[in-house]
Design a protein around this motif. Structure first.
Motif, short mmCIF file in Angstrom:
data_model
loop_
_atom_site.label_atom_id
_atom_site.label_comp_id
_atom_site.label_asym_id
_atom_site.label_seq_id
_atom_site.Cartn_x
_atom_site.Cartn_y
_atom_site.Cartn_z
N ARG A 1 0.83 -1.20 0.00
CA ARG A 1 0.00 0.00 0.00
C ARG A 1 0.86 1.25 0.00
NH1 ARG A 1 -5.25 -0.09 1.46
NH2 ARG A 1 -6.15 -2.13 1.71
N ARG A 2 0.30 2.30 -0.57
CA ARG A 2 0.95 3.60 -0.59
C ARG A 2 -0.12 4.68 -0.64
NH1 ARG A 2 4.83 6.87 -4.86
NH2 ARG A 2 4.74 8.71 -3.54
N THR A 3 0.19 5.81 -0.05
CA THR A 3 -0.66 6.99 -0.16
C THR A 3 0.10 8.04 -0.95
OG1 THR A 3 -1.74 6.53 1.95
CG2 THR A 3 -1.84 8.81 1.15
N VAL A 4 -0.58 8.67 -1.90
CA VAL A 4 -0.03 9.75 -2.71
C VAL A 4 -0.88 10.98 -2.45
CG1 VAL A 4 0.36 10.59 -5.06
CG2 VAL A 4 0.81 8.19 -4.50
N THR A 5 -0.22 12.09 -2.14
CA THR A 5 -0.93 13.35 -1.98
C THR A 5 -0.52 14.28 -3.11
OG1 THR A 5 -0.96 13.07 0.42
CG2 THR A 5 -1.43 15.27 -0.42
N ALA A 6 -1.49 14.64 -3.92
CA ALA A 6 -1.26 15.54 -5.05
C ALA A 6 -1.44 16.98 -4.59
CB ALA A 6 -2.23 15.21 -6.17
N PRO A 7 -0.93 17.94 -5.35
CA PRO A 7 -1.08 19.34 -4.98
C PRO A 7 -2.54 19.82 -4.96
CG PRO A 7 0.54 19.10 -6.75
CD PRO A 7 -0.08 17.76 -6.53
N ASP A 8 -3.40 19.20 -5.79
CA ASP A 8 -4.79 19.61 -5.86
C ASP A 8 -5.61 18.47 -6.48
OD1 ASP A 8 -4.38 19.81 -8.71
OD2 ASP A 8 -3.65 21.85 -8.41
N PHE A 9 -6.92 18.63 -6.46
CA PHE A 9 -7.80 17.58 -6.96
C PHE A 9 -7.60 17.27 -8.44
CE2 PHE A 9 -11.95 16.02 -8.53
CZ PHE A 9 -12.00 14.84 -7.82
N PRO A 10 -7.53 18.29 -9.32
CA PRO A 10 -7.32 17.95 -10.73
C PRO A 10 -6.03 17.16 -10.98
CG PRO A 10 -8.08 20.22 -10.55
CD PRO A 10 -7.77 19.73 -9.15
N THR A 11 -4.98 17.49 -10.24
CA THR A 11 -3.73 16.74 -10.40
C THR A 11 -3.91 15.31 -9.91
OG1 THR A 11 -2.43 18.76 -10.15
CG2 THR A 11 -1.26 16.68 -9.82
N ALA A 12 -4.63 15.13 -8.83
CA ALA A 12 -4.89 13.77 -8.32
C ALA A 12 -5.59 12.93 -9.38
CB ALA A 12 -5.72 13.83 -7.05
N ILE A 13 -6.54 13.52 -10.07
CA ILE A 13 -7.26 12.79 -11.13
C ILE A 13 -6.33 12.49 -12.30
CG2 ILE A 13 -9.19 12.91 -12.76
CD1 ILE A 13 -9.88 12.39 -9.73
N ARG A 14 -5.43 13.42 -12.65
CA ARG A 14 -4.45 13.14 -13.71
C ARG A 14 -3.55 11.98 -13.31
NH1 ARG A 14 -4.73 18.69 -14.21
NH2 ARG A 14 -2.86 19.10 -12.98
N VAL A 15 -3.14 11.93 -12.04
CA VAL A 15 -2.32 10.81 -11.56
C VAL A 15 -3.09 9.50 -11.74
CG1 VAL A 15 -1.27 9.78 -9.51
CG2 VAL A 15 -0.92 12.21 -9.99
N VAL A 16 -4.35 9.49 -11.35
CA VAL A 16 -5.17 8.28 -11.50
C VAL A 16 -5.28 7.90 -12.98
CG1 VAL A 16 -7.51 7.32 -11.24
CG2 VAL A 16 -6.45 8.60 -9.37
N ASP A 17 -5.47 8.88 -13.84
CA ASP A 17 -5.56 8.59 -15.28
C ASP A 17 -4.28 7.93 -15.79
OD1 ASP A 17 -8.15 9.56 -15.61
OD2 ASP A 17 -7.49 11.54 -16.28
N GLU A 18 -3.13 8.46 -15.38
CA GLU A 18 -1.87 7.89 -15.83
C GLU A 18 -1.64 6.50 -15.25
OE1 GLU A 18 1.55 10.49 -15.76
OE2 GLU A 18 0.30 12.21 -16.25
N ILE A 19 -2.03 6.30 -14.00
CA ILE A 19 -1.93 4.97 -13.40
C ILE A 19 -2.81 4.00 -14.18
CG2 ILE A 19 -2.50 3.57 -11.37
CD1 ILE A 19 -1.62 6.01 -9.66
N ALA A 20 -4.00 4.43 -14.57
CA ALA A 20 -4.92 3.57 -15.33
C ALA A 20 -4.30 3.13 -16.65
CB ALA A 20 -6.24 4.30 -15.57
N VAL A 21 -3.62 4.04 -17.33
CA VAL A 21 -2.97 3.70 -18.60
C VAL A 21 -1.90 2.62 -18.36
CG1 VAL A 21 -1.47 4.58 -20.43
CG2 VAL A 21 -3.48 5.89 -19.73
N GLU A 22 -1.07 2.82 -17.34
CA GLU A 22 -0.02 1.84 -17.05
C GLU A 22 -0.62 0.50 -16.63
OE1 GLU A 22 3.34 2.03 -17.57
OE2 GLU A 22 2.70 3.86 -18.58
N ALA A 23 -1.67 0.55 -15.83
CA ALA A 23 -2.32 -0.68 -15.37
C ALA A 23 -2.85 -1.48 -16.55
CB ALA A 23 -3.44 -0.35 -14.38
#
Length: 97
Positions: free
Chosen positions: A27-49
């Motif tokens: 497990r890991r927790t990631v804290t993004a600078p803001d909500f839109p960035t958090a969603i971009r991180v999720v989008d990029e993780i989804a592509v890699e997954a």
């Protein structure tokens, strides 16, 4: 996929120090600078997954992402979990998380 034994898990965790083991998951927790960035991180993780055909559990709480990896088909941790964990670390770092 072959399950990793405890010594292999400890060795691989050393390479992804932001992750911690909890039973049959890492497990890991990631804290993004803001909500839109958090969603971009999720989008990029989804592509890699999708590329790896290995998908994390993701809980989104505003700008904080809680991620968990395990190989359900194998019943525990495999090399695929650590491959994706390392890629998630790269994605998070690129976005300040």
């Amino acid at each position: 996929m072959n399950l990793l034994d405890d010594s292999e898990v400890r060795r691989l965790l050393a390479g992804v120090p932001q992750w911690r083991r909890e039973g049959d998951e890492i497990r890991r927790t990631v804290t993004a600078p803001d909500f839109p960035t958090a969603i971009r991180v999720v989008d990029e993780i989804a592509v890699e997954a999708e590329k790896l055909n290995h998908h994390p559990d993701i809980d989104i709480r505003w700008r904080t992402l809680h991620l968990a990896l395990t190989t359900h088909d194998a019943g525990g941790l495999t090399g695929a979990d650590f491959t994706l964990a390392a890629r998630i670390d790269e994605i998070a770092a690129a976005h300040g998380g």
